[in-house]
Design a protein around this motif. Structure first.
Motif, short mmCIF file in Angstrom:
data_model
loop_
_atom_site.label_atom_id
_atom_site.label_comp_id
_atom_site.label_asym_id
_atom_site.label_seq_id
_atom_site.Cartn_x
_atom_site.Cartn_y
_atom_site.Cartn_z
N ALA A 1 0.81 -1.21 0.00
CA ALA A 1 0.00 0.00 0.00
C ALA A 1 0.85 1.26 0.00
CB ALA A 1 -0.92 0.01 1.22
N GLN A 2 2.15 1.10 0.16
CA GLN A 2 3.03 2.27 0.27
C GLN A 2 3.03 3.10 -1.01
OE1 GLN A 2 4.90 4.62 2.36
NE2 GLN A 2 5.27 2.69 3.35
N LEU A 3 2.98 4.40 -0.81
CA LEU A 3 3.00 5.33 -1.94
C LEU A 3 4.38 5.32 -2.62
CD1 LEU A 3 0.87 7.66 -2.57
CD2 LEU A 3 2.49 9.12 -1.41
N VAL B 1 -5.83 -2.28 8.51
CA VAL B 1 -4.86 -2.91 7.62
C VAL B 1 -5.13 -2.53 6.17
CG1 VAL B 1 -3.91 -5.09 6.86
CG2 VAL B 1 -4.61 -4.81 9.22
N THR B 2 -6.39 -2.56 5.78
CA THR B 2 -6.73 -2.05 4.45
C THR B 2 -7.44 -0.72 4.67
OG1 THR B 2 -8.84 -3.19 4.48
CG2 THR B 2 -7.00 -4.35 3.48
N PRO C 1 -7.78 3.69 4.06
CA PRO C 1 -7.05 4.91 3.76
C PRO C 1 -5.69 5.05 4.46
CG PRO C 1 -9.00 5.38 5.07
CD PRO C 1 -9.11 3.96 4.61
N ALA D 1 -3.60 2.45 5.22
CA ALA D 1 -2.92 1.16 5.16
C ALA D 1 -1.41 1.31 5.28
CB ALA D 1 -3.28 0.45 3.86
N GLU D 2 -0.83 2.36 4.65
CA GLU D 2 0.63 2.47 4.65
C GLU D 2 1.17 2.82 6.03
OE1 GLU D 2 -1.37 4.64 3.03
OE2 GLU D 2 -0.60 6.68 3.16
N VAL E 1 1.38 -0.69 8.91
CA VAL E 1 2.36 -1.78 8.94
C VAL E 1 3.35 -1.63 10.10
CG1 VAL E 1 4.13 -2.98 7.63
CG2 VAL E 1 2.06 -2.20 6.49
N VAL F 1 1.60 -2.18 13.62
CA VAL F 1 1.36 -3.58 13.95
C VAL F 1 2.68 -4.27 14.31
CG1 VAL F 1 0.57 -5.78 13.00
CG2 VAL F 1 -0.74 -3.71 12.58
N ASP G 1 -8.89 -6.53 11.00
CA ASP G 1 -8.85 -5.36 10.13
C ASP G 1 -10.04 -4.44 10.39
OD1 ASP G 1 -8.49 -3.56 8.15
OD2 ASP G 1 -8.81 -4.94 6.49
N GLN H 1 -10.19 -1.32 8.91
CA GLN H 1 -10.41 -0.60 7.64
C GLN H 1 -10.67 0.89 7.78
OE1 GLN H 1 -13.57 -2.49 5.46
NE2 GLN H 1 -12.64 -4.50 5.66
N CYS H 2 -10.57 1.48 8.94
CA CYS H 2 -10.97 2.87 9.13
C CYS H 2 -12.45 3.08 8.85
CB CYS H 2 -10.17 3.82 8.24
SG CYS H 2 -8.66 4.33 9.00
N TYR I 1 0.41 11.81 4.63
CA TYR I 1 1.34 12.06 3.53
C TYR I 1 0.92 11.34 2.26
CZ TYR I 1 3.46 7.51 4.71
OH TYR I 1 3.68 6.18 4.96
N GLY I 2 0.35 10.14 2.41
CA GLY I 2 -0.04 9.39 1.22
C GLY I 2 -1.33 9.88 0.60
N ASN J 1 -17.08 7.40 6.21
CA ASN J 1 -16.33 6.22 5.76
C ASN J 1 -17.22 4.98 5.68
OD1 ASN J 1 -13.98 7.57 5.51
ND2 ASN J 1 -13.10 6.86 7.44
N GLU K 1 -11.56 -13.74 7.94
CA GLU K 1 -10.46 -13.08 8.63
C GLU K 1 -9.98 -13.86 9.85
OE1 GLU K 1 -9.61 -8.55 9.25
OE2 GLU K 1 -10.95 -9.29 10.80
N ILE L 1 -1.10 -9.36 7.30
CA ILE L 1 -1.47 -8.04 6.80
C ILE L 1 -1.83 -8.12 5.32
CG2 ILE L 1 -0.54 -5.77 6.30
CD1 ILE L 1 0.86 -5.77 8.90
N TYR M 1 -5.83 -8.32 1.69
CA TYR M 1 -6.14 -8.05 0.29
C TYR M 1 -6.66 -9.30 -0.41
CZ TYR M 1 -3.05 -4.18 1.44
OH TYR M 1 -2.48 -3.11 2.04
N ARG N 1 -8.56 -11.49 0.79
CA ARG N 1 -10.00 -11.62 1.05
C ARG N 1 -10.81 -10.94 -0.04
NH1 ARG N 1 -12.87 -9.84 6.04
NH2 ARG N 1 -11.44 -8.10 6.15
#
Lengths: 296, 403, 315
Positions: free
Chosen positions: A117-119, B35-36, B38, B40-41, B44, B47, B75, B77-78, B230-231, C225, C266, C278, C282, C284
């Motif tokens: 997912a990293q930009l 984890v997934t 907005p 997600a980056e 990591v 965790v 997860d 997910q926000c 930032y992302g 959201n 999950e 982690i 995805y 899933r």
């Protein structure tokens, strides 16, 4: 006034060129295969990531790698068509669109899984704009993007107007029954459609990434404006898609210009809604779009 | 390698016997994170920080009678839907004794209100910063080691003022975290006597922010305060602003704190031109040094936003379990306050054996974590420390604690 | 024993979420399954229902407009009415559009609705969301609070099911099927096709608003959201297609089944070690997409194929 050109008109043109390239693929699929391909955004994303990976391997400029990306992406997209769209050639549009939803989720998760997912960025660092006449600021990469997009659009025009396959594509878009009767190989035309769409999607993804950055959601984020561009231009009308893309891109950027008073005309929070509003308006009042496309 | 193999073997055994009781010598702690979605980056390293705490504890004798501490990832997910679902799973299916998380304030709000407060499970968030979590009616079941935005917003305003900024433009991404922070900052900066020439929200994840920036740049603002991930939009805004020559000076908060900001924009451009506050630690503090050394060895940057918070949260939960002397959920939530604050033997990151011995001897413990003393106030909040970060000579962030 | 109790509570949660999704799927079934209206803006009606019911039923708050302390049943009715009104406006504008145009237009409208709830901070507290939404029977002791919430949700689903089954078998339902199968002959038979379509769209939208309202009460918190298109629109499509488009029982079973798969996978992926756990998040999503493709290609009728009625009127 110069602010208007520097910060609203030029970014609008850059964004518009990217929308236009994406919309060419959407409008061709819509016109020839008769469904709205929701996976198109992820195809653009995939193009950007393929280019990024090759840049890591070779260190070459993204625009040099673009033709290679186009070839790889075309092969991938034809594979997708065989696996996920071919079984539905005679199914109702609803079924195919839902299949494209499913494909969209699949490509996105594969991208996220493979690249994380990293930009990422193509070119780290920033590019200062060139200044013309002491006031006009244009970044070299923007000149490159807009000119490349124009060249690609001319190529699309040439393919559609002067090659056999291009003429067959236009014939099929106008009337599939008639095209079949005159002995056009429909599967071949469909392949050509996917290839042309994939090449333009690769360019759209790469240009978008070149202008900003690479992220797994980048294609989906411009999918709806791209649809809007295709509809505004008229379905099945590649020239319309180009015009529609530019129109949507420029309008989005202009919506937050201080037309009245000091503040932006429209709160920037609503900028994303501008393209949808234009699209819905066109659907209601002129469903055939600016260029008199097909209405199904 | 061996460990991975064992975990895999464990996982496959569990897959085969779902429905049988949990393995006897395992104490599960929920690890709920976006984890997934907005952020997600950002998730990591957070965790990874939580996991490192559990690994260290297991290597140094484990919980209670040598039981393994297992972090169960879910997860959120926000998205509050996913937050509630993730909370339900870890609380009921996994039977966790406590929860670290969730990540986003929205998901946390849903999870604690709908699941963990009614179930009596303590939730210790490492990164939910919304002020709205402070005044939840939570029966002392919701804590966080991340300071409320109310503190960071004020800290960055003070910093801007001290650095001589008097007029600023500001923009914020319209999400639960940045909108809250921006609101506090605006009020605090105006309160100091500063002027905000223009304040605009923006929608994250757009391709270009040039038109927004042009509107923001008028009226002689000396710099731009950016509240964004930032992302999502932060790097794009900075890039657009610099490329168009609209702003040269930036202020930002910890959503922007990442090495990729420097890598993508360029160290030379940013040097002397950007200041980022971060919920941070005293980098000279022995607690932080202990954490940073170990975390770097796992291949992550110890400065990653909220990674140290993730570590502290997991470590605090472990201490609370040890202090409670059982896996009883109510006893754990009651013990959390005791182990976090004075009085007691000072415990620093990694000192699990020392903590275990102290608790066994009936002494009080006081965890002084990587992000600060972690003493909870009446609402279960911490005041937190903040650092100001600038681009150093080596092209990396260098931070100094704001005293 | 604890473990078994835990599984039971999780089972209740699956039924509650699944039941709420069943309301959305039933709403979509009226539109897509019965009438052939391709509404890709489920998230929009969902978020309208959620916010209307949330704001009407919460206690007064400084964070957002009101807090009107309405009893939940009234706020839910209001959620349905507002969603229905918006559905009516959308239908009036978009009804002439062909399937995929309608899909794109409704997707765009849903995004605009989400932007409104996100940007109008004074009304909705914007991105920070609405807290303290009351939940039915929440003051009961565990597990009875969960049991009663599940009972309420399933009771609503049951009522909707019986009403829809009656509607489907009624002359109205037959005409709907006739329109979907052959619009021209239905028109030729003197049916006011456009009006009937608007009716179906409005009824479906109201049910989506109800689903949104119930979700807000279940979560006790709502923010923009929650209207993420993946889980608020696409997942509902998968549910209906898997269950069987056009079949109400299919919509309900599809919703319960797919939510269970979505949620329970999950439990297994989280057992994977470290980084894999982690990344498996995805996978899933990938599996959901793949499952949709397999269903579409191999079982296009879904688990419960539509029971065709004798549609005498269309000949």
């Amino acid at each position: 006034m110069i602010d208007f050109i520097n910060f609203h008109l030029i970014p609008g043109l850059v964004l518009g060129s990217i929308y236009a390239l994406g919309a060419i693929g959407v409008t061709l699929t819509f016109g020839i295969l008769r469904f709205a391909n929701f996976a198109h955004g992820e195809i653009m994303t995939l193009g950007a990531y393929l280019t990024l990976t090759m840049m890591w391997l070779t260190g070459w400029h993204p625009l040099i790698l673009l033709p290679v990306t186009m070839v790889i992406l075309s092969l991938i997209v034809i594979g997708m068509d065989q696996a996920f769209f071919k079984p539905f050639r005679n199914s109702p549009a609803v079924t195919v669109v839902i299949a494209s939803f499913g494909l969209m989720l699949m490509i996105r998760s594969v991208t996220q899984f493979s690249w994380g997912a990293q930009l990422q960025a193509f070119v780290p660092g920033i590019q200062r704009p060139n200044v013309f006449f002491d006031a006009l600021r244009i970044s070299p990469k923007h000149i490159l993007i807009v000119i490349s997009a124009m060249v690609l659009m001319l190529v699309v025009h040439w393919v559609l107007a002067h090659t056999r396959i291009g003429k067959a594509m236009r014939a099929m878009s106008d009337s599939p029954e008639l095209a079949r009767l005159t002995g056009i190989n429909t599967e071949l035309v469909i392949k050509a459609t996917w290839i042309l769409g994939a090449c333009m999607a690769a360019a759209a993804g790469v240009f978008l990434a070149y202008d900003s950055h690479v992220s797994t959601m980048m294609g989906f984020q411009i999918l709806l404006p791209t649809f809007a561009a295709a509809i505004v231009g008229g379905i099945g009308r590649p020239y319309g898609a180009m015009a529609g893309g530019l129109l949507i891109g420029v309008t989005e950027e202009l919506s937050s210009y201080a037309w009245l008073g000091d503040g932006p005309l429209l709160e920037p929070g609503y900028k994303a809604g501008v393209s949808f509003a234009i699209m819905i308006g066109v659907l209601i009042w002129r469903p055939s779009g600016l260029f008199r496309g097909r209405v199904f | 390698m061996m460990k991975t193999f064992k975990q895999l073997a464990l996982a496959s055994t569990m897959l085969a016997f779902v429905g049988t009781a949990a393995i006897a010598d395992e104490i599960k702690v929920g690890s709920v994170a976006g984890v997934t979605g907005p952020i997600a980056e950002l998730v990591v390293p957070i965790v990874a920080g939580r996991q490192m705490a559990a690994d260290q504890i297991n290597a140094a004798g484990g919980l209670l009678n040598g039981d393994t501490m297992t972090m169960v990832l879910a997860d959120s997910q926000c998205d509050p839907k996913a937050g509630v679902d993730a909370g339900t799973k870890v609380v009921n299916v996994e039977q966790v004794v406590a929860i670290v998380g969730a990540s986003c304030s929205g998901a946390t709000n849903g999870m604690v209100q709908s699941v963990t407060i009614p179930a009596g499970v303590v939730a210790l968030s490492d990164s939910a910063t919304a002020p709205s979590i402070t005044d939840l009616d939570d029966n002392d079941l919701v804590f966080r080691v991340a300071a409320s935005d109310a503190y960071q917003g004020a800290a960055i305003a003070q910093l801007a003022w001290d650095q001589g900024y008097r007029t600023l433009a500001m923009t914020y991404a319209n999400d639960d975290y940045n909108a809250g922070l921006a609101g506090v900052f605006e009020a605090a900066f105006k309160g100091l006597g500063g002027t905000i020439t223009s304040n605009q929200m923006h929608e994250p994840n757009k391709a270009s922010y040039r038109s927004e920036l042009s509107t923001l740049s008028g009226n002689g603002a000396e710099g731009l305060a950016i509240f964004a991930y930032y992302g999502g939009s932060g790097i794009a805004i900075m890039r657009n602003a610099l490329e168009a020559g609209l702003f040269e000076k930036f202020l930002a908060a910890d959503g922007m704190f990442d090495q990729s900001v420097i890598d993508q924009i360029g160290a030379d451009v940013l040097r002397d031109n950007i200041m980022i506050t971060q919920a941070a630690s005293d980098y000279d503090d022995p607690s932080y040094v202990a954490f940073a050394g170990a975390f770097e060895a796992t291949g992550h940057s110890p400065q990653a936003p909220y990674a140290a918070h993730g570590y502290d949260a997991a470590f605090l939960i472990a201490l609370a379990i040890e202090k409670a002397g059982s896996t009883d959920r109510a006893a754990i939530s009651a013990a959390l306050r005791e182990v976090a604050g004075p009085p007691g033997v000072v415990i620093r990151p990694g000192e699990w054996a020392k903590a275990k011995a102290a608790i066994a001897a009936g002494q009080d413990v006081n965890y002084e974590g990587a992000v600060g003393n972690n003493d909870f106030d009446g609402n279960g909040d911490v005041t937190g420390l903040f650092s100001v970060n600038v681009v150093g000579a080596d092209g990396k962030w260098t931070g100094n604690l704001i005293r | 024993m604890d473990q078994l109790y835990g599984y039971s509570l999780y089972g209740l949660s699956l039924l509650t979420f699944g039941g709420i999704y069943a309301m959305l799927a039933l709403g979509l079934n009226i539109q897509l399954g019965f009438t052939g209206l391709f509404n890709a803006g489920i998230a929009g009606f969902f978020v309208v229902g959620a916010y209307v019911s949330a704001i009407l039923s919460t206690a007064p708050s400084e964070r957002h407009i009101g807090g009107f302390d309405w009893p939940i049943p009234f706020s839910l009715v209001a959620a349905m009415v507002v969603s229905a009104l918006i559905g009516w406006a959308v239908a009036r504008i978009c009804m002439r559009l062909r399937a995929d145009y309608l899909a794109i237009a409704t997707l765009g409208i849903a995004e605009i609705l989400r932007l409104i709830f996100k940007n109008e901070t004074d009304l909705t507290n914007g991105a920070r969301g609405v807290s303290y939404i009351p939940k039915p029977y929440e003051s009961l002791a565990q597990p009875w609070n969960h049991v009663m919430m599940t009972v309420v949700v399933l009771a609503i689903v049951a009522v909707l099911y019986f009403m829809l089954e009656r509607a489907r078998k009624s002359p109205w339902g037959r005409v709907m099927a006739a329109i979907r199968e052959n619009e021209d002959s239905a028109r030729a038979a003197g049916k006011n096709v456009d009006r009937l379509r608007v009716q179906a769209f409005v009824v479906g939208s109201a049910m989506m608003g109800l689903g949104g309202g119930m979700m807000a009460h279940h979560l006790k918190f709502i923010d923009p959201n929650a209207a993420d298109p993946t889980t608020a629109t696409f997942l509902v499509f998968v549910m209906l297609i898997v269950g069987g488009s056009g079949n109400n029982k299919g919509a309900i079973v599809g919703a319960l089944l797919m939510w269970t798969i979505w949620s329970a996978t999950e439990i297994f992926t989280s057992m994977l070690p470290g980084d894999l756990a982690i990344r498996s998040a995805y996978i899933r999503v990938f599996l959901i997409g793949l499952m949709l493709q397999i269903m579409l290609q191999k079982f296009p009728q879904g688990l419960f194929p539509e029971k065709r009625l004798e549609t005498g009127s269309s000949g």
